[in-house]
Design a protein around this motif. Sequence first.
Motif, mmCIF file in Angstrom:
data_model
loop_
_atom_site.group_PDB
_atom_site.id
_atom_site.type_symbol
_atom_site.label_atom_id
_atom_site.label_comp_id
_atom_site.label_asym_id
_atom_site.label_seq_id
_atom_site.Cartn_x
_atom_site.Cartn_y
_atom_site.Cartn_z
ATOM 1 N N THR A 164 0.864 -1.173 0.000
ATOM 2 C CA THR A 164 0.000 0.000 0.000
ATOM 3 C C THR A 164 0.902 1.225 0.000
ATOM 4 O OG1 THR A 164 -1.503 -1.211 1.424
ATOM 5 C CG2 THR A 164 -1.951 1.140 1.145
ATOM 6 N N ARG A 165 0.734 2.045 -1.002
ATOM 7 C CA ARG A 165 1.540 3.260 -1.077
ATOM 8 C C ARG A 165 0.917 4.287 -0.140
ATOM 9 N NH1 ARG A 165 3.088 6.714 -6.233
ATOM 10 N NH2 ARG A 165 0.852 6.988 -6.344
ATOM 11 N N LEU A 166 1.628 4.646 0.915
ATOM 12 C CA LEU A 166 1.072 5.580 1.894
ATOM 13 C C LEU A 166 1.368 7.034 1.521
ATOM 14 C CD1 LEU A 166 2.094 3.770 5.213
ATOM 15 C CD2 LEU A 166 -0.089 3.643 4.025
ATOM 16 N N GLY A 167 2.519 7.264 0.927
ATOM 17 C CA GLY A 167 2.898 8.628 0.563
ATOM 18 C C GLY A 167 3.909 8.595 -0.568
ATOM 19 N N TRP A 168 3.968 9.669 -1.311
ATOM 20 C CA TRP A 168 4.870 9.730 -2.468
ATOM 21 C C TRP A 168 5.175 11.190 -2.767
ATOM 22 C CZ3 TRP A 168 -0.096 7.924 -2.377
ATOM 23 C CH2 TRP A 168 -1.058 8.739 -2.957
ATOM 24 N N THR A 169 6.149 11.414 -3.649
ATOM 25 C CA THR A 169 6.469 12.796 -3.979
ATOM 26 C C THR A 169 5.475 13.350 -4.987
ATOM 27 O OG1 THR A 169 8.102 14.323 -4.854
ATOM 28 C CG2 THR A 169 8.187 12.077 -5.706
ATOM 29 N N ILE A 170 5.072 14.586 -4.757
ATOM 30 C CA ILE A 170 4.114 15.186 -5.693
ATOM 31 C C ILE A 170 4.844 15.934 -6.816
ATOM 32 C CG2 ILE A 170 2.250 15.353 -4.008
ATOM 33 C CD1 ILE A 170 2.970 18.381 -3.784
ATOM 34 N N ASP A 171 6.177 16.019 -6.723
ATOM 35 C CA ASP A 171 6.929 16.635 -7.830
ATOM 36 C C ASP A 171 8.216 15.844 -8.095
ATOM 37 O OD1 ASP A 171 8.513 17.856 -5.660
ATOM 38 O OD2 ASP A 171 6.872 19.293 -5.516
ATOM 39 N N ASP A 172 9.368 16.404 -7.758
ATOM 40 C CA ASP A 172 10.629 15.689 -8.013
ATOM 41 C C ASP A 172 10.833 14.567 -7.000
ATOM 42 O OD1 ASP A 172 11.191 17.501 -9.968
ATOM 43 O OD2 ASP A 172 12.565 18.708 -8.758
#
Length: 359
Positions: A164-172
């Motif tokens: 489960t992807r909990l968080g990720w980068t919204i740009d770089d």
Amino acid sequence: MPILAIDTSCDETSVAVTHGPFVLSNVVASQAQLHQKYGGVFPTVAKQAHQENIGPTTQAALQRAGVDWAEIEAIAVTQGPGLAPALEIGINYAFELGEEHTKPVIPINHIEGHVLSVLAEPKPKGSQWHNLHASLAPNLPALALVISGGHSEFILVEEKVTYTRLGWTIDDAAGEALDKVGRMLDLGYPAGPVIEKFSQHGDATAYNYPLPMTTSGDYNLSFSGLKTYSRNLIRELDQAGQLNKQAIYNLAASFQRAVFRHITHKLEKVLSAHPEIQELWLGGGVAANTELRKQLRATTKKFDAELEKKGQQARNLPLKTPYSKKLCGDNGAMIGVVASTKPLRNSKKFERMPRLKIN
Ligand code: KG4
Ligand code: ZN
């Protein structure tokens, strides 16, 4: 039986032979030199280099592993995410080999590779693959941090290896931001390792970087603000005639600290919300950074100290990293380790998926 595993997702042509978690060989032909002059990966150059390197790299991987085609059970290859023309070379080659040697070709997610890279094990000296007990026994649930040039993600890994992807980068991605700021300072490509080295000579508190996304209420990351802050700082220092060697060291140290502080700040939030997590797993190119590892360990210690202050039990979360720094950057071995968790049957042709996600 062993698996031949191929990764051509970006600028490394890598082929490995693995048996369960055991890495029998892992050959990486890096193109970093070729891309130096572009300050980043140039897709057509990458495609051509993969095309030239893939055959010899495969031969070398089999030879170093001491395994012949009759002993290979399947071919695993990165399907995505990655650079489309680069992925294409690996997939086409895997199918050519599959046809020639009558082996199934298994599509693997590159991010899953970085997640499970911490479970890879070196082949015990003198042993042969026949004698190795080839199964993975991860301690779950775990929180995987994949911090690379293409990704910066918090991934919860649960029983039966589900993600489960909990968080990720919204740009770089973090590595991408390090590379871009390195480029502003003429540090060459990839700049991540140079920034790590320069940081050791600099004062990490010299420049006061902001902490991004503190009120977002989620576990996402954003590095573009830190990049812009660096650009402005470099311009100001340059205009004032102060962009000397020490200032560059200080900038590297302050920027690196800001990138890692952002990650550890969000990590604390994830840990608070997920008491079930047993271990932290760190993978991806930036995982090679010693300071990042130190900061992550400091974060779990601080987290435990706060729990104890509240009369709760410390969690003592271990930080798992790949057994060699070569397994942090892109490599075929991690693709083979993932394949060992999948059914090794596939007769269908599949296409590259440059934007593939983990869940
Ligand atoms: O995992 P990787 O080889 O490729 C991707 O899947 O993106 O990661 C490459 C990234 C580059 O951005 C590079 O600058 C960074 O990892 N990197 C580092 C270090 N070694 C590689 N960043 C910081 N410190 C390092 N020691
Ligand atoms: Zn990668």
